[in-house]
Design an enzyme around this catalytic site. Structure first.
Site, PDB file in Angstrom:
ATOM      1  N   GLY A  18      -3.229   6.454   0.632  1.00  0.00           N
ATOM      2  CA  GLY A  18      -4.132   5.835  -0.344  1.00  0.00           C
ATOM      3  C   GLY A  18      -4.056   6.578  -1.658  1.00  0.00           C
ATOM      4  O   GLY A  18      -2.974   6.974  -2.098  1.00  0.00           O
ATOM      5  N   GLN A  20      -5.065   9.723  -2.754  1.00  0.00           N
ATOM      6  CA  GLN A  20      -4.431  11.049  -2.681  1.00  0.00           C
ATOM      7  C   GLN A  20      -3.120  10.998  -1.913  1.00  0.00           C
ATOM      8  O   GLN A  20      -2.152  11.669  -2.273  1.00  0.00           O
ATOM      9  CB  GLN A  20      -5.371  12.061  -2.000  1.00  0.00           C
ATOM     10  CG  GLN A  20      -6.524  12.512  -2.861  1.00  0.00           C
ATOM     11  CD  GLN A  20      -6.084  13.312  -4.081  1.00  0.00           C
ATOM     12  OE1 GLN A  20      -5.205  14.162  -4.012  1.00  0.00           O
ATOM     13  NE2 GLN A  20      -6.689  13.027  -5.207  1.00  0.00           N
ATOM     14  N   SER A  43      -0.666  -1.816   8.858  1.00  0.00           N
ATOM     15  CA  SER A  43      -1.576  -1.726   7.719  1.00  0.00           C
ATOM     16  C   SER A  43      -0.839  -2.006   6.410  1.00  0.00           C
ATOM     17  O   SER A  43       0.387  -1.946   6.339  1.00  0.00           O
ATOM     18  CB  SER A  43      -2.209  -0.342   7.671  1.00  0.00           C
ATOM     19  OG  SER A  43      -1.237   0.608   7.319  1.00  0.00           O
ATOM     20  N   SER A  45      -0.949  -0.229   3.739  1.00  0.00           N
ATOM     21  CA  SER A  45      -0.314   0.952   3.141  1.00  0.00           C
ATOM     22  C   SER A  45       1.019   1.282   3.823  1.00  0.00           C
ATOM     23  O   SER A  45       1.864   1.931   3.226  1.00  0.00           O
ATOM     24  CB  SER A  45      -1.252   2.158   3.082  1.00  0.00           C
ATOM     25  OG  SER A  45      -2.033   2.283   4.200  1.00  0.00           O
ATOM     26  N   ASP A  75     -12.733  10.597   4.038  1.00  0.00           N
ATOM     27  CA  ASP A  75     -13.454  11.644   4.776  1.00  0.00           C
ATOM     28  C   ASP A  75     -14.128  11.096   6.031  1.00  0.00           C
ATOM     29  O   ASP A  75     -14.056  11.696   7.096  1.00  0.00           O
ATOM     30  CB  ASP A  75     -14.505  12.284   3.852  1.00  0.00           C
ATOM     31  CG  ASP A  75     -13.852  13.032   2.713  1.00  0.00           C
ATOM     32  OD1 ASP A  75     -12.992  13.889   2.979  1.00  0.00           O
ATOM     33  OD2 ASP A  75     -14.185  12.757   1.542  1.00  0.00           O
ATOM     34  N   GLN A  78     -11.937  10.575   9.070  1.00  0.00           N
ATOM     35  CA  GLN A  78     -11.159  11.700   9.611  1.00  0.00           C
ATOM     36  C   GLN A  78     -11.575  12.181  11.005  1.00  0.00           C
ATOM     37  O   GLN A  78     -10.709  12.446  11.841  1.00  0.00           O
ATOM     38  CB  GLN A  78     -11.178  12.877   8.625  1.00  0.00           C
ATOM     39  CG  GLN A  78     -10.308  12.624   7.405  1.00  0.00           C
ATOM     40  CD  GLN A  78     -10.340  13.772   6.409  1.00  0.00           C
ATOM     41  OE1 GLN A  78     -10.949  14.809   6.667  1.00  0.00           O
ATOM     42  NE2 GLN A  78      -9.703  13.587   5.268  1.00  0.00           N
ATOM     43  N   HIS A 100     -10.183  17.974   0.616  1.00  0.00           N
ATOM     44  CA  HIS A 100     -11.618  18.129   0.365  1.00  0.00           C
ATOM     45  C   HIS A 100     -12.187  18.794   1.613  1.00  0.00           C
ATOM     46  O   HIS A 100     -11.773  18.478   2.727  1.00  0.00           O
ATOM     47  CB  HIS A 100     -12.226  16.742   0.132  1.00  0.00           C
ATOM     48  CG  HIS A 100     -13.698  16.725  -0.162  1.00  0.00           C
ATOM     49  ND1 HIS A 100     -14.340  17.687  -0.913  1.00  0.00           N
ATOM     50  CD2 HIS A 100     -14.661  15.823   0.191  1.00  0.00           C
ATOM     51  CE1 HIS A 100     -15.624  17.386  -1.017  1.00  0.00           C
ATOM     52  NE2 HIS A 100     -15.846  16.262  -0.343  1.00  0.00           N
ATOM     53  N   GLY A 126      -6.470  10.527  -7.329  1.00  0.00           N
ATOM     54  CA  GLY A 126      -5.085  10.477  -6.864  1.00  0.00           C
ATOM     55  C   GLY A 126      -4.148   9.742  -7.813  1.00  0.00           C
ATOM     56  O   GLY A 126      -3.007  10.172  -8.030  1.00  0.00           O
TER      57      GLY A 126
HETATM   58  N1  LIG Z   1      -9.658   9.726  -4.149  1.00  0.00           N
HETATM   59  C1  LIG Z   1      -9.391  10.868  -4.795  1.00  0.00           C
HETATM   60  O1  LIG Z   1      -8.860  10.856  -5.886  1.00  0.00           O
HETATM   61  C2  LIG Z   1      -9.697  12.196  -4.191  1.00  0.00           C
HETATM   62  C3  LIG Z   1      -9.837  12.335  -2.831  1.00  0.00           C
HETATM   63  N2  LIG Z   1      -9.932  13.575  -2.274  1.00  0.00           N
HETATM   64  C4  LIG Z   1      -9.987  13.685  -0.832  1.00  0.00           C
HETATM   65  O2  LIG Z   1      -8.751  13.188  -0.308  1.00  0.00           O
HETATM   66  C5  LIG Z   1      -8.971  12.599   0.981  1.00  0.00           C
HETATM   67  C6  LIG Z   1      -8.442  11.177   0.971  1.00  0.00           C
HETATM   68  O3  LIG Z   1      -9.248  10.406   0.099  1.00  0.00           O
HETATM   69  P1  LIG Z   1      -8.676   9.103  -0.625  1.00  0.00           P
HETATM   70  O4  LIG Z   1      -7.290   9.359  -1.084  1.00  0.00           O
HETATM   71  O5  LIG Z   1      -9.720   8.673  -1.589  1.00  0.00           O
HETATM   72  O6  LIG Z   1      -8.623   8.092   0.612  1.00  0.00           O
HETATM   73  P2  LIG Z   1      -8.234   6.546   0.593  1.00  0.00           P
HETATM   74  O7  LIG Z   1      -9.444   5.724   0.866  1.00  0.00           O
HETATM   75  O8  LIG Z   1      -7.456   6.190  -0.625  1.00  0.00           O
HETATM   76  O9  LIG Z   1      -7.291   6.500   1.901  1.00  0.00           O
HETATM   77  C7  LIG Z   1      -6.716   5.343   2.300  1.00  0.00           C
HETATM   78  C8  LIG Z   1      -5.610   5.632   3.297  1.00  0.00           C
HETATM   79  O10 LIG Z   1      -6.174   6.082   4.526  1.00  0.00           O
HETATM   80  C9  LIG Z   1      -5.827   5.165   5.574  1.00  0.00           C
HETATM   81  N3  LIG Z   1      -6.961   4.969   6.468  1.00  0.00           N
HETATM   82  C10 LIG Z   1      -8.204   4.565   6.142  1.00  0.00           C
HETATM   83  N4  LIG Z   1      -8.992   4.502   7.225  1.00  0.00           N
HETATM   84  C11 LIG Z   1      -8.207   4.856   8.263  1.00  0.00           C
HETATM   85  C12 LIG Z   1      -8.443   4.957   9.661  1.00  0.00           C
HETATM   86  N5  LIG Z   1      -9.646   4.728  10.203  1.00  0.00           N
HETATM   87  N6  LIG Z   1      -7.402   5.311  10.454  1.00  0.00           N
HETATM   88  C13 LIG Z   1      -6.190   5.567   9.915  1.00  0.00           C
HETATM   89  N7  LIG Z   1      -5.910   5.494   8.606  1.00  0.00           N
HETATM   90  C14 LIG Z   1      -6.913   5.141   7.796  1.00  0.00           C
HETATM   91  C15 LIG Z   1      -5.500   3.871   4.846  1.00  0.00           C
HETATM   92  O11 LIG Z   1      -4.618   3.139   5.647  1.00  0.00           O
HETATM   93  P3  LIG Z   1      -4.857   1.579   5.970  1.00  0.00           P
HETATM   94  O12 LIG Z   1      -3.963   0.861   5.018  1.00  0.00           O
HETATM   95  O13 LIG Z   1      -4.455   1.486   7.378  1.00  0.00           O
HETATM   96  O14 LIG Z   1      -6.324   1.294   5.732  1.00  0.00           O
HETATM   97  C16 LIG Z   1      -4.821   4.386   3.587  1.00  0.00           C
HETATM   98  O15 LIG Z   1      -3.475   4.703   3.825  1.00  0.00           O
HETATM   99  C17 LIG Z   1     -10.470  12.731   1.229  1.00  0.00           C
HETATM  100  O16 LIG Z   1     -10.664  13.919   1.928  1.00  0.00           O
HETATM  101  C18 LIG Z   1     -11.058  12.836  -0.177  1.00  0.00           C
HETATM  102  O17 LIG Z   1     -12.310  13.473  -0.251  1.00  0.00           O
HETATM  103  C19 LIG Z   1      -9.872  14.715  -3.024  1.00  0.00           C
HETATM  104  C20 LIG Z   1      -9.747  14.637  -4.386  1.00  0.00           C
HETATM  105  C21 LIG Z   1      -9.766  13.368  -5.074  1.00  0.00           C
HETATM  106 MG   LIG Z   2     -14.632  14.325  -4.188  1.00  0.00          MG
END
Ligand SMILES: NC(=O)C1=CN([C@@H]2O[C@H](COP(=O)(O)OP(=O)(O)OC[C@H]3O[C@@H](n4cnc5c(N)ncnc54)[C@H](OP(=O)(O)O)[C@@H]3O)[C@@H](O)[C@H]2O)C=CC1
Ligand SMILES: [Mg+2]
Ligand SMILES: CC(=O)[C@](C)(O)C(=O)O
Ligand SMILES: [Mg+2]
Length: 325
Positions: A18, A20, A43, A45, A75, A78, A100, A126
């Site tokens: 996603g 990040q 999925s 992604s 989060d 996870q 995080h 990200g």
């Molecule tokens: N967003 C940001 O910019 C920032 C985020 N962070 C941290 O980074 C981490 C990731 O956040 P972020 O990038 O926002 O996450 P996203 O919401 O963008 O993550 C989405 C990804 O995770 C997969 N996913 C979602 N749910 C599940 C599940 N139940 N099982 C398996 N895969 C799953 C999705 O796949 P699918 O296509 O299958 O749904 C997709 O590939 C967190 O810890 C966040 O706090 C830290 C700094 C900044």
């Molecule tokens: Mg944050």
């Protein structure tokens, strides 16, 4: 890059593709690292990652044999992903990374004793971590080590941060400090604070009968230009560039808007982060199927400020890529 040496020859896995996930994966891939992305099958992604030329496997498969696993699903997802797909597949001595500290700090994931645990938290969204990297620059990262059984977890964290953030400043921290400051910053200042401030300014002008398009430019669009100056040169240089009229208004009015009461509320917000109350409320919300968040999203997507903003962006970015973010 010599800084990445400790990662060379290691099997690297990123779980999630996603915001990040795509940034960590593509930045490290551009630097010649060999990565596998772990995702659930079928999925969206999965398709996106393959289109970008990245190897994709089921999470359990991608974790098996991996030396470094960077955990980048949301989060709240996870703990279950860890329990069902990660825990039993992590090999002894593997390095488990987070962007995080939420789940480790609030003990929603208690990692097995046989693995190293570290954090690389880029201080930026990200999509900007990727965009800024593509321009040849980097976003600074916080790093931390929670569990170090191999003795070189800090080197692995630093190398990952150097790759993802292109060697732009690394600050060492702890899972506790990163978690509490990150949650506070995004709620009180960066996301919650700033959007409510812009919204309140826009509403005040529109309710007073001013043209919403003028109000949008004034209270939303120009925010970036002012903040860009702070980002590049600091408060003093920004104040040097604005008119004396604006600077005088800044000093006398800013403190009427952000009052002692606001600062008191900030302390309460921080208290609820420190004592776990916010984390509990967020997890409860995810368990309702994001009922409150869905309501807020639709409220904002139908709002006047977004309607005007969309028109204004067409005017400002005619045909430029920025329009499609
Ligand atoms: N967003 C940001 O910019 C920032 C985020 N962070 C941290 O980074 C981490 C990731 O956040 P972020 O990038 O926002 O996450 P996203 O919401 O963008 O993550 C989405 C990804 O995770 C997969 N996913 C979602 N749910 C599940 C599940 N139940 N099982 C398996 N895969 C799953 C999705 O796949 P699918 O296509 O299958 O749904 C997709 O590939 C967190 O810890 C966040 O706090 C830290 C700094 C900044
Ligand atoms: Mg944050
Ligand atoms: C982008 C970032 O740093 C945040 C705001 O902390 C997040 O998305 O969680
Ligand atoms: Mg952050």
């Amino acid at each position: 890059m010599t800084e990445l040496k400790v990662l060379e020859g290691k099997k690297l896995t990123v779980i999630g593709y996603g915001s990040q996930g795509h940034a960590h994966t593509l930045n490290l891939k551009d630097l010649g690292m060999d990565l596998t992305v772990g995702l659930r099958e079928g999925s969206k992604s999965w398709e996106e990652a393959e289109k970008a030329g990245v190897k994709v496997k089921k999470i359990s498969e991608a974790v098996k044999d991996a030396d470094v696993v960077m955990f980048l699903t949301p989060d709240e997802a996870q703990p279950a992903v860890y329990e069902n797909h990660v825990k039993d597949n992590l090999k002894e001595g593997a390095y488990l990374g987070f962007a995080h500290g939420f789940n480790i700090h609030y003990k929603k994931i208690v990692p097995a004793g046989k693995v190293n645990v570290f954090m690389v938290a880029p201080k930026g969204p990200g999509h900007m971590v990727r965009e800024i990297f593509e321009k040849g620059h980097g976003v600074p990262c916080l790093t931390a080590v929670y569990q170090d059984i191999s003795g070189d977890t800090k080197e692995v964290a630093d190398a990952w941060a150097n790759g993802v953030g292109r060697k732009v400043g690394i600050i060492e921290t702890t899972f506790k400090e990163e978690t509490e400051t990150d949650l506070f910053g995004e709620q009180a200042v960066l996301c919650g604070g700033v959007t409510e401030l812009m919204q309140a300014g826009f509403d005040t002008l529109v309710e007073a009968g001013y043209n919403p398009e003028v109000a949008y430019f004034e209270c939303v669009h120009e925010m970036k230009l002012i903040i860009d100056m702070v980002y590049e040169k600091g408060f003093a240089k920004m104040r040097d560039s604005i008119s004396n009229t604006a600077e005088y208004g800044d000093y006398v009015t800013g403190k009427k808007i952000i009052t002692d009461k606001t600062r008191e509320t900030m302390k309460q917000v921080l208290g609820d982060i420190q004592n776990g109350q916010f984390a509990k409320e967020f997890i409860d919300e995810t368990e309702t199927g994001y009922k409150f968040m869905k309501g807020e999203r639709s409220k904002y997507s139908d709002s006047k400020i977004e309607e005007v903003g969309s028109k204004m962006r067409q005017m400002v970015f005619k045909g430029s890529a920025k329009n499609h973010m």
